[in-house]
Design an enzyme around this catalytic site. Structure first.
Site, PDB file in Angstrom:
ATOM      1  N   LYS A  80       0.807  -1.221   0.000  1.00 38.64           N
ATOM      2  CA  LYS A  80       0.000   0.000   0.000  1.00 38.64           C
ATOM      3  C   LYS A  80       0.836   1.266   0.000  1.00 38.64           C
ATOM      4  CE  LYS A  80      -3.352  -0.699  -0.616  1.00 38.64           C
ATOM      5  NZ  LYS A  80      -3.782  -1.076  -1.996  1.00 38.64           N
ATOM      6  N   THR A  86       2.387   0.590  -5.031  1.00 37.42           N
ATOM      7  CA  THR A  86       2.885  -0.534  -5.831  1.00 37.42           C
ATOM      8  C   THR A  86       2.274  -0.561  -7.227  1.00 37.42           C
ATOM      9  OG1 THR A  86       3.097  -1.824  -3.790  1.00 37.42           O
ATOM     10  CG2 THR A  86       3.200  -3.028  -5.873  1.00 37.42           C
ATOM     11  N   THR A  87       0.964  -0.458  -7.304  1.00 35.10           N
ATOM     12  CA  THR A  87       0.275  -0.545  -8.596  1.00 35.10           C
ATOM     13  C   THR A  87       0.703   0.577  -9.525  1.00 35.10           C
ATOM     14  OG1 THR A  87      -1.629  -1.557  -7.476  1.00 35.10           O
ATOM     15  CG2 THR A  87      -1.980  -0.727  -9.715  1.00 35.10           C
ATOM     16  N   HIS A 114       7.392  -7.395  -2.217  1.00 32.82           N
ATOM     17  CA  HIS A 114       7.178  -6.712  -0.948  1.00 32.82           C
ATOM     18  C   HIS A 114       8.234  -7.139   0.069  1.00 32.82           C
ATOM     19  CE1 HIS A 114       3.589  -4.693  -2.091  1.00 32.82           C
ATOM     20  NE2 HIS A 114       2.756  -5.698  -1.976  1.00 32.82           N
ATOM     21  N   ARG A 138      -7.744   2.888  -4.397  1.00 35.32           N
ATOM     22  CA  ARG A 138      -8.673   3.450  -3.415  1.00 35.32           C
ATOM     23  C   ARG A 138      -8.838   4.948  -3.664  1.00 35.32           C
ATOM     24  NH1 ARG A 138      -9.444   5.448   1.731  1.00 35.32           N
ATOM     25  NH2 ARG A 138      -7.232   5.932   2.028  1.00 35.32           N
ATOM     26  N   LYS A 139      -7.925   5.761  -3.158  1.00 40.70           N
ATOM     27  CA  LYS A 139      -7.970   7.202  -3.399  1.00 40.70           C
ATOM     28  C   LYS A 139      -6.685   7.711  -4.035  1.00 40.70           C
ATOM     29  CE  LYS A 139     -11.242   8.686   0.184  1.00 40.70           C
ATOM     30  NZ  LYS A 139     -11.419   9.580   1.354  1.00 40.70           N
TER      31      LYS A 139
END
Length: 331
Positions: free
Chosen positions: A79, A82-83, A141, A297-298
């Protein structure tokens, strides 16, 4: 930090016996300190908290994963962008192969395009990585200390992306409550665990420090980035990444605004609007199924302020400051 008395701190520091069988591996994992609190119990292995089913994968990698010359490994705490980093790195390194109107990112989630070294997805294990042509673009990770030592001697490039800890925690909290059915972790509990160093792939600060120190020692092979820097100056970071990865932008590309086009393609707004990122998902095994939409998410800086009190923020800031003291790394 209280652990269920199933092992010892000493056993958490060392590896299993050589030529370990699946039975003896399970026995070894049972000796490790174990703690509950997140969506699944965590075990302390080599001073990092991991999901038990990943320990065997990580151990296998020490013997079976063979780093190659010019491999690119994207490393992150969970989180921490990464993406986004996967999308940017894939676009940068493959820009001569694909046009912006017919690009794999338009039909594939970045998680599929850049596979994890240690996390199986949709039935593929780490042996799949050996079938990929060089130079490979991979992600992890894992802390630096768990990567095969050959990654530092085979000409591999490491790109590490970190994030402001308060935002990383809030994003982690939301993520944990969505990837395992029935999980309902309260933020206060997640906050306390995080401050104690108990979080997936944590302690958070130790993970960051390993890569930070390596980037100072080997700046030509290890690039240390911050999520907030990409948010503030995305085109500048794209140029920096391209140069570090050995594929700098040409004058022609600069005149054609290629950096800006890559940023737009990989933007949060664009990726979240695509159907591929609104449906489907990735099976990570052990009852963990991550819907593609959960990877987004945001993506905002400072969202922690919508969830934490000032007292919580000050406490975490103090913990992080103390843990990073003297390193030169700061948030």
């Amino acid at each position: 930090m209280e652990c269920i008395p199933l092992g010892s701190e000493e056993s958490a520091k060392k590896g299993p016996p050589e030529n370990v069988s699946s039975e003896s591996l399970e026995d070894f994992i049972r000796t490790l300190p174990t703690r509950e609190g997140w969506s699944q119990p965590m075990v302390l292995y080599k001073n990092y908290w991991c999901r038990p089913h990943l320990i065997g994968k990580i151990m296998q990698l020490q013997d079976s994963f063979k780093p190659r010359y010019k491999d690119i490994i994207l490393a992150t705490q969970p989180k921490c962008g990464t993406t986004w980093l996967k999308a940017l790195a894939f676009t940068i390194t493959n820009r001569s192969r694909y046009s912006f109107t017919d690009h794999p990112l338009l039909t594939s989630n970045p998680q599929y395009l850049v596979p994890f070294i240690e996390i199986p997805d949709n039935g593929r294990d780490h042996t799949y990585l050996e079938t990929l042509p060089s130079p490979r673009l991979l992600s992890t990770h894992m802390p630096l200390s768990m990567l095969p030592p050959e990654t530092s001697s085979h000409g591999c490039r490491l790109v590490y992306l970190c994030r402001e800890p308060k935002d990383a925690l809030v994003s982690r909290w939301h993520f944990e409550n969505r990837i395992v059915e029935g999980s309902n972790i309260e933020l206060v509990k997640a906050f306390d665990m995080f401050c104690e160093g108990f979080s997936p792939s944590g302690p958070f600060w130790n993970h960051c420090l390993e890569y930070w120190k390596e980037s100072l020692a080997r700046p030509n092979e290890v690039l240390f980035l911050k999520y907030e820097e990409i948010k503030s100056h995305p085109e500048q970071v794209v140029r920096q990444l391209a140069k570090f990865l050995g594929v700098p932008l040409t004058e022609e590309e600069e005149s054609s605004s290629v950096a800006e086009k890559m940023v737009k393609l990989c933007s949060f707004e664009n990726l979240t609007s695509l159907k591929v990122n609104q449906t489907g998902g990735v099976d990570h095994g052990n009852k963990i199924y991550v819907e593609n939409s959960v990877f987004f998410r945001k993506g905002k800086v400072g969202d922690w302020a919508n969830h934490m009190s000032e007292e919580m923020a000050e406490k975490l800031d103090h913990v992080v400051e103390q843990m990073l003291k003297g390193s030169g790394l700061a948030f």
